[in-house]
Enzyme design. Structure first.
Site, mmCIF file in Angstrom:
data_model
loop_
_atom_site.group_PDB
_atom_site.id
_atom_site.type_symbol
_atom_site.label_atom_id
_atom_site.label_comp_id
_atom_site.label_asym_id
_atom_site.label_seq_id
_atom_site.Cartn_x
_atom_site.Cartn_y
_atom_site.Cartn_z
ATOM 1 N N ASN A 163 0.746 -1.285 -0.249
ATOM 2 C CA ASN A 163 0.000 0.575 -0.205
ATOM 3 C C ASN A 163 0.770 1.253 0.237
ATOM 4 O O ASN A 163 1.891 0.873 1.121
ATOM 5 C CB ASN A 163 -0.807 -0.024 1.615
ATOM 6 C CG ASN A 163 0.434 -0.001 2.448
ATOM 7 O OD1 ASN A 163 0.993 -0.810 2.936
ATOM 8 N ND2 ASN A 163 -0.801 0.562 3.540
ATOM 9 N N GLU A 174 -2.873 -4.641 -2.812
ATOM 10 C CA GLU A 174 -4.146 -5.667 -3.378
ATOM 11 C C GLU A 174 -3.952 -4.996 -5.326
ATOM 12 O O GLU A 174 -3.812 -5.668 -6.204
ATOM 13 C CB GLU A 174 -4.978 -6.309 -3.630
ATOM 14 C CG GLU A 174 -5.642 -6.629 -2.186
ATOM 15 C CD GLU A 174 -5.552 -5.866 -1.205
ATOM 16 O OE1 GLU A 174 -6.160 -6.573 0.034
ATOM 17 O OE2 GLU A 174 -4.483 -4.539 -1.070
ATOM 18 N N CYS A 195 -4.346 0.314 -2.461
ATOM 19 C CA CYS A 195 -4.050 -0.881 -1.642
ATOM 20 C C CYS A 195 -3.179 -1.642 -2.233
ATOM 21 O O CYS A 195 -2.915 -1.384 -3.682
ATOM 22 C CB CYS A 195 -5.668 -1.245 -1.314
ATOM 23 S SG CYS A 195 -6.545 -0.117 -0.919
ATOM 24 N N CYS A 253 -10.341 -4.154 0.431
ATOM 25 C CA CYS A 253 -12.177 -3.250 0.383
ATOM 26 C C CYS A 253 -12.605 -3.821 -1.010
ATOM 27 O O CYS A 253 -12.323 -4.660 -1.396
ATOM 28 C CB CYS A 253 -10.827 -1.607 0.622
ATOM 29 S SG CYS A 253 -10.234 -1.768 -0.663
ATOM 30 N N CYS A 297 -10.270 -2.621 -3.907
ATOM 31 C CA CYS A 297 -9.522 -4.248 -4.751
ATOM 32 C C CYS A 297 -10.486 -5.322 -5.029
ATOM 33 O O CYS A 297 -9.839 -5.990 -5.818
ATOM 34 C CB CYS A 297 -8.432 -4.394 -3.115
ATOM 35 S SG CYS A 297 -7.213 -3.511 -3.865
ATOM 36 N N GLU A 341 0.824 5.008 0.814
ATOM 37 C CA GLU A 341 -0.574 6.377 0.912
ATOM 38 C C GLU A 341 0.480 7.297 0.414
ATOM 39 O O GLU A 341 1.793 7.969 0.148
ATOM 40 C CB GLU A 341 -0.579 6.538 2.500
ATOM 41 C CG GLU A 341 -1.188 5.593 3.304
ATOM 42 C CD GLU A 341 -1.326 5.004 4.790
ATOM 43 O OE1 GLU A 341 -1.826 4.282 5.554
ATOM 44 O OE2 GLU A 341 -0.669 6.524 5.477
#
Length: 280
Positions: free
Chosen positions: A193, A206, A204, A237, A240, A195
């Site tokens: 991930n 994934e 993310c 999430c 994803c 940010e």
């Protein structure tokens, strides 16, 4: 480089963690020995002159089938699992990729929506057609018939996700996540991930792994491992799940923390009524 040589060449970029160079060199030597001993091919590990912790792992396979057998070999998997724990591995050339992978991607680009729908329906057919599935298991892919081999592969994939997690840019949440996506022909592509100060541009692990794999030409996927420092399973999430479904279909999802695997399930369990190209 001639086309015959290119069809048997794979190259990976290996970034070794600080203080782990000696361990990596030992494992690389073991890997090279196994490849030659079992006639899978030849491996060379070349150190970057400007960056001592970076290496180029060059594998010259005897042929494409040798590469497949190597990926399924428990001895090889045990070595690569250890390498993933001390280094970040990025596959940059896969000369043994199946020809239909590239042609399928070209057809999809040419046909746009129609071909995307056709590709998705092919994945559903593979899931629902029990006869064809059993024929595949009896045929070429013996990894499907060996529970022990699959268990080793799962450990290998989780180890890759744990290694990728260390590179997460989680400046604000401090919640690091790693992902390792396995293609249909055994290549592992990792992601973490990342940010951003605006928060909304955060991506993310994934999706990073999936987008990396797509950008490198991969189109068929088998499963993904997701690792976070939590006691309970940490599923992908909603965003994803959508991306994984659209490009990977009903993937196997392996959830794990820093010590053990916590849960294995199929993507359809997390996204039971997906929106995809069939509805367009």
């Amino acid at each position: 480089m001639s086309s015959s040589e290119n069809s048997r060449l794979s190259v990976a970029l290996v970034d070794v963690a600080p203080g782990r160079l000696d361990e990596f060199r030992r494992l690389a030597a073991m890997f090279e020995h196994v490849l030659q001993q079992k006639y899978y091919g030849r491996a060379d590990t070349i150190q970057d002159e400007s960056n001592p912790s970076r290496f180029y792992a060059v594998r010259r396979w005897t042929d494409a089938s040798s590469a497949v057998r190597c990926h399924a070999d428990p001895d090889v998997q045990a070595i690569t699992a250890q390498i993933y724990q001390l280094a970040r591995v990025t596959h940059i050339v896969n000369g043994v990729r199946r020809e239909d992978v590239r042609s399928a991607s070209s057809d999809r680009r040419a046909g746009l929506t129609g071909d995307r729908r056709a590709g998705f329906e092919r994945r559903l057919q593979r899931q629902g057609d029990g006869v064809k599935g059993s024929e595949r298991r009896r045929g070429g892919d013996r990894r499907q018939t060996s529970r022990r081999a699959r268990d080793r592969q799962a450990l290998d994939l989780v180890a890759a996700a744990r290694s990728a997690r260390e590179y997460a840019v989680a400046t604000f949440s401090r919640f690091k996540v790693g992902a390792a996506l396995e293609t249909a022909n055994g290549v592992v592509v990792t992601g973490c991930n990342v940010e951003n100060a605006t928060y909304g541009l955060t991506i993310c692990a994934e999706r990073v792994a999936m987008f990396k794999a797509l950008s490198e030409g991969h189109r068929d996927f088998r499963r993904i491992a997701i690792v976070a420092d939590t006691g309970e399973p940490t599923p992908p999430c909603g965003a994803c799940r959508q991306i994984l479904w659209e490009f990977g279909g009903d993937l196997e999802i392996q959830l794990a923390n820093l010590e053990t695997s916590t849960k294995t399930l199929q993507l359809r369990d997390l996204l039971p009524m997906p929106f995809d190209a069939r509805l367009l």
